[in-house]
Design a protein around this motif. Structure first.
Motif, PDB file in Angstrom:
ATOM      1  N   GLN A  50       0.778  -1.269  -0.175  1.00 30.40           N
ATOM      2  CA  GLN A  50       0.016   0.068   0.004  1.00 30.40           C
ATOM      3  C   GLN A  50       0.913   1.301  -0.113  1.00 30.40           C
ATOM      4  N   THR A  51       2.220   1.061   0.368  1.00 27.73           N
ATOM      5  CA  THR A  51       2.979   2.214   0.254  1.00 27.73           C
ATOM      6  C   THR A  51       3.281   2.551  -1.359  1.00 27.73           C
ATOM      7  N   PRO A  52       2.632   3.846  -1.881  1.00 25.94           N
ATOM      8  CA  PRO A  52       2.841   3.915  -3.057  1.00 25.94           C
ATOM      9  C   PRO A  52       4.277   3.562  -3.692  1.00 25.94           C
ATOM     10  N   PHE A  53       4.296   2.838  -4.884  1.00 27.56           N
ATOM     11  CA  PHE A  53       5.581   2.474  -5.551  1.00 27.56           C
ATOM     12  C   PHE A  53       6.398   3.802  -6.078  1.00 27.56           C
ATOM     13  N   ASP A  54       6.067   4.724  -6.402  1.00 27.98           N
ATOM     14  CA  ASP A  54       6.652   6.032  -6.729  1.00 27.98           C
ATOM     15  C   ASP A  54       7.084   6.546  -5.540  1.00 27.98           C
ATOM     16  N   ASP A  55       6.559   6.321  -4.597  1.00 24.56           N
ATOM     17  CA  ASP A  55       6.814   7.350  -3.224  1.00 24.56           C
ATOM     18  C   ASP A  55       7.844   6.598  -2.242  1.00 24.56           C
ATOM     19  N   VAL A  56       8.300   5.426  -2.540  1.00 25.05           N
ATOM     20  CA  VAL A  56       9.250   4.582  -1.891  1.00 25.05           C
ATOM     21  C   VAL A  56      10.674   5.078  -2.037  1.00 25.05           C
TER      22      VAL A  56
END
Length: 222
Positions: A50-56
């Motif tokens: 649920q952690t956005p891929f682009d935000d990791v």
């Protein structure tokens, strides 16, 4: 296994793993049918994604969920807010956080505040039989999480990987040129052999800033 609950970016990137996810789902169904309960709750199994891929920005790699009912919430090293006492590995993480950055230990073990800042708390194996650590290894999860780790490493965005212990360090070949912070595991069996004093949190922030990224606010209750 249904990807509807995960970030759309992850859903797209994990689609090539559909067969492996289906196989894991069938294995979990069988475990339930034969009376071997497993953790975490089904709705939390894919919570890390649920952690956005682009935000990791930071990848912290764990082994598998806590095997005690009521403890795991789908995020590596994290527990439900009501768990007392804290798992000893997490208590050691909090001790090192205080020694490194002066942040007092939180009263609870829910690391959702890190997740909200783009810290992916990813176990290599996302389920476990109750009271049986390591019991769901080699049933397909490793292939799924390896695929996810490779996808992160191939992005152009800033990323730092935190690898605590030999199991976590084994993923180095998946990370390409991603900066890594490596130390012994925070387990009571190994923390005194190099985890304490390793300053992982300040090192991660320095590595992020060196890539032009923003530092993480490591407070549990900011």
């Amino acid at each position: 296994m249904d990807l509807c609950s995960v970030d759309p970016g992850w859903a797209r990137l994990l689609q090539p793993m559909a067969a492996e996810l289906d196989a894991v789902g069938e294995f979990l169904d069988h475990e339930t049918e034969v009376g071997r309960p497993w953790l975490p709750e089904p709705e939390a199994v894919l919570r890390a994604f649920q952690t956005p891929f682009d935000d990791v920005r930071v990848l912290i790699v764990g082994q598998d969920p806590y095997p005690t009912p009521g403890h795991p919430i789908g995020l590596a090293f994290s527990t439900d807010r009501e768990v007392r006492p804290l798992p000893r590995s997490l208590a050691n993480i909090y001790r090192e956080l205080k020694d490194d950055l002066g942040i007092p230990p939180a009263a609870h073990g829910d690391l959702s505040a890190w997740q909200r800042q783009g810290v992916l708390l990813l176990n290599r194996v996302l389920t476990v039989q109750v009271a049986e650590t390591g019991s769901h290894r080699r049933h397909g999860w490793e292939e799924v999480t390896a695929h996810a780790i490779r996808a992160l490493a191939e992005r152009p965005q800033p990323l730092v990987a935190v690898l605590w212990g030999k199991d976590a360090a084994s993923i180095v070949p998946l990370l390409g040129d991603t900066p890594v912070v490596v130390s012994p595991h925070p387990s009571p069996l190994s923390a005194s052999r190099g985890f304490f004093g390793s300053q992982p949190f300040s090192r991660v922030n320095a590595a992020l800033e060196a890539q032009g990224g923003a530092a993480i606010d490591w407070r549990i209750d900011p």
